[in-house]
Design an enzyme around this catalytic site. Structure first.
Site, PDB file in Angstrom:
ATOM      1  N   ARG A  50       0.853  -1.214   0.000  1.00  9.90           N
ATOM      2  CA  ARG A  50       0.000   0.000   0.000  1.00  9.90           C
ATOM      3  C   ARG A  50       0.877   1.249   0.000  1.00  9.90           C
ATOM      4  O   ARG A  50       0.515   2.284  -0.536  1.00  9.90           O
ATOM      5  CB  ARG A  50      -0.960   0.003   1.198  1.00  9.90           C
ATOM      6  CG  ARG A  50      -1.740   1.303   1.305  1.00  9.90           C
ATOM      7  CD  ARG A  50      -3.076   1.238   2.054  1.00  9.90           C
ATOM      8  NE  ARG A  50      -3.127   0.305   3.135  1.00  9.90           N
ATOM      9  CZ  ARG A  50      -2.534   0.464   4.344  1.00  9.90           C
ATOM     10  NH1 ARG A  50      -1.852   1.567   4.588  1.00  9.90           N
ATOM     11  NH2 ARG A  50      -2.635  -0.447   5.260  1.00  9.90           N
ATOM     12  N   TYR A 102     -14.760  16.695 -17.101  1.00 10.46           N
ATOM     13  CA  TYR A 102     -15.200  15.302 -17.132  1.00 10.46           C
ATOM     14  C   TYR A 102     -16.369  15.152 -16.149  1.00 10.46           C
ATOM     15  O   TYR A 102     -16.303  15.653 -15.013  1.00 10.46           O
ATOM     16  CB  TYR A 102     -14.024  14.407 -16.714  1.00 10.46           C
ATOM     17  CG  TYR A 102     -14.405  12.967 -16.560  1.00 10.46           C
ATOM     18  CD1 TYR A 102     -14.795  12.219 -17.659  1.00 10.46           C
ATOM     19  CD2 TYR A 102     -14.399  12.351 -15.306  1.00 10.46           C
ATOM     20  CE1 TYR A 102     -15.163  10.892 -17.509  1.00 10.46           C
ATOM     21  CE2 TYR A 102     -14.761  11.028 -15.161  1.00 10.46           C
ATOM     22  CZ  TYR A 102     -15.143  10.300 -16.267  1.00 10.46           C
ATOM     23  OH  TYR A 102     -15.521   8.993 -16.120  1.00 10.46           O
ATOM     24  N   ASP A 173      -5.980  18.828 -15.246  1.00 11.42           N
ATOM     25  CA  ASP A 173      -6.252  17.468 -15.703  1.00 11.42           C
ATOM     26  C   ASP A 173      -5.789  17.402 -17.157  1.00 11.42           C
ATOM     27  O   ASP A 173      -6.390  18.018 -18.038  1.00 11.42           O
ATOM     28  CB  ASP A 173      -7.752  17.165 -15.561  1.00 11.42           C
ATOM     29  CG  ASP A 173      -8.121  15.746 -15.993  1.00 11.42           C
ATOM     30  OD1 ASP A 173      -7.386  15.155 -16.804  1.00 11.42           O
ATOM     31  OD2 ASP A 173      -9.163  15.242 -15.536  1.00 11.42           O
ATOM     32  N   LYS A 198      -6.821   6.244 -20.042  1.00  9.09           N
ATOM     33  CA  LYS A 198      -7.029   6.788 -21.379  1.00  9.09           C
ATOM     34  C   LYS A 198      -5.750   6.665 -22.215  1.00  9.09           C
ATOM     35  O   LYS A 198      -5.293   5.574 -22.460  1.00  9.09           O
ATOM     36  CB  LYS A 198      -7.543   8.222 -21.256  1.00  9.09           C
ATOM     37  CG  LYS A 198      -8.657   8.393 -20.210  1.00  9.09           C
ATOM     38  CD  LYS A 198      -9.942   7.652 -20.542  1.00  9.09           C
ATOM     39  CE  LYS A 198     -10.941   7.614 -19.395  1.00  9.09           C
ATOM     40  NZ  LYS A 198     -11.335   8.905 -18.857  1.00  9.09           N
TER      41      LYS A 198
END
Ligand SMILES: *Cc1c(COP(=O)(O)O)cnc(C)c1O
Length: 388
Positions: A50, A102, A173, A198
């Site tokens: 983690r 988005y 972004d 993406k």
């Protein structure tokens, strides 16, 4: 000499010449949750996955290097990355966010971050006077450029001057352009966000998200948050994104070339009311893009004469897939009103121009003749049916 971005997609300078991992060309997948210690107080540098995992860490270094940052963080999705980012703020903080983002980011800000006490002003950053909206409690400006799906272009350097003057973070972004075409940190942004699902991954097969910065204080906070909240990317998914990045350059070039051809083809169709692609000289952001990016990307939005026409296109496409998402090798067509932006309140959608006549294309790397042939067929059949 500074290496070019195509080369940086394949070679991470700092590990070069090293003989670790048997000289494996493909970075190994360290599928382990935990790591043995050779003694009390001793560590290989890896304690628990983690916190850190070698495969994930390698990917983070690659993405940081592509964005000219110092620290990268790989999360389990783009939304996990943006959610983590929101943990940098506290109740009462105010963020100026672009109004065209988005859909998932808008949903997060409106339904989760606001509930947690963060305030937002949603404005058209590409054309409004941002300074008018800055208050005493404003902490950040959050933009996408070009925006999803209306392709508005905001001047990153200018926005960063405003952010610096008022001591705000500028968050960009950069999913639509990918680091291959645009590097917001070089233009003064403080944090870059990516949906690695993406263009970085590029094959429509893996979810991932990234945050990149070159500010050591922000990096330290993000490192703490990722270890505390636990949405880091898994080793195998990290490897898939690493593999995807190797071909980022040729994929971006080819899909951009196809996108321009399709944009020009669409412009000549009677049924098409508008084509929004920043690579077209008539696009209002074309000159800014030429200044701040190395290309125009592979995303384009277009309007058709009515909803029936839009529906018919979505139903008739075969090779081009009617699907959510973008940035992969396969061409996808999306209907923002019911897909990516379905949870955005209708009045905001309408204000942004996301109507029932609007379609979005993520252009892939197929042969452009085959793409245009399919579009021709679909348009032709639709014309015939709707006029009959
Ligand atoms: C897809 C997308 C996101 C969200 O990323 P996921 O990987 O789907 O969680 C964020 N921003 C933009 C611009 C996107 O296209």
């Amino acid at each position: 000499m500074e290496r070019s971005i195509e080369t940086k997609c394949l070679h991470l300078e700092e590990t070069e010449g090293s003989t670790i991992n048997y000289g494996a060309i493909s970075y190994p997948i360290y599928q382990t949750a935990t790591y043995a210690h050779s003694g009390v107080g001793k560590s290989s540098g890896f304690d628990y996955s983690r916190l850190q995992n070698p495969t994930k860490e390698h990917l983070e270094k690659v993405v940081a290097s592509l964005e000219n940052g110092t620290d990268g963080f790989a999360l389990s999705s783009g939304m996990a990355a943006i959610s983590l980012l929101m943990e940098l703020f506290k109740p009462g903080d105010h963020i100026i966010a672009d109004s065209d983002l988005y859909g998932g980011s808008i949903r997060l800000f409106r339904n989760v971050s606001e509930k947690n006490g963060i305030e937002f002003s949603n404005i058209d950053c590409y054309r409004e006077d941002i300074e008018k909206y800055i208050n005493k409690n404003t902490k950040a400006i959050y933009i996408e450029t070009p925006t999803n799906p209306m392709m508005h272009v905001t001047d990153i350097a200018k926005t960063s001057e405003i952010a610096k003057k008022h001591n705000l973070l500028l968050i960009v972004d950069n999913t639509f352009m990918s680091p291959y075409f645009q590097n917001p940190l070089d233009l003064g942004a403080d944090i870059v966000v990516h949906s690695g699902t993406k263009f970085l991954g590029g094959h429509n097969d893996t979810l991932a998200g990234f945050l990149v910065t070159k500010n050591p204080e922000i990096a330290e906070k993000l490192q703490f948050l990722i270890k505390t909240t636990g949405a880091g990317l898994a080793p195998f998914d990290s490897w898939l994104i690493l593999r995807g990045i190797k071909t980022l350059g040729i994929r971006m070039e080819k899909s951009q070339e196809n996108a321009l051809k399709i944009a020009n083809w669409l412009k000549n169709q009677k049924a098409v009311t508008n084509v929004i692609y920043p690579g077209l000289p008539e696009h209002s952001g074309h000159e800014i893009m030429k200044k701040q990016a190395r290309g125009f990307g592979a995303m384009l939005t277009f309007g058709v004469k009515n909803k029936d026409f839009a529906f018919s296109i979505l139903e008739k496409v075969r090779m081009i897939k009617f699907a959510e998402s973008l940035g992969g090798v396969e061409t996808l067509i999306t209907y923002p009103v019911t897909q990516t932006h379905a949870d955005v309140p209708q009045e905001i959608r309408e204000k942004n121009g996301i109507t029932e006549n609007i379609l979005r294309l993520s252009v892939g790397i197929e042969n452009s003749n085959d793409l245009i042939y399919e579009l021709e067929k679909v348009f032709h059949e639709t014309e015939r049916e709707l006029s009959g």
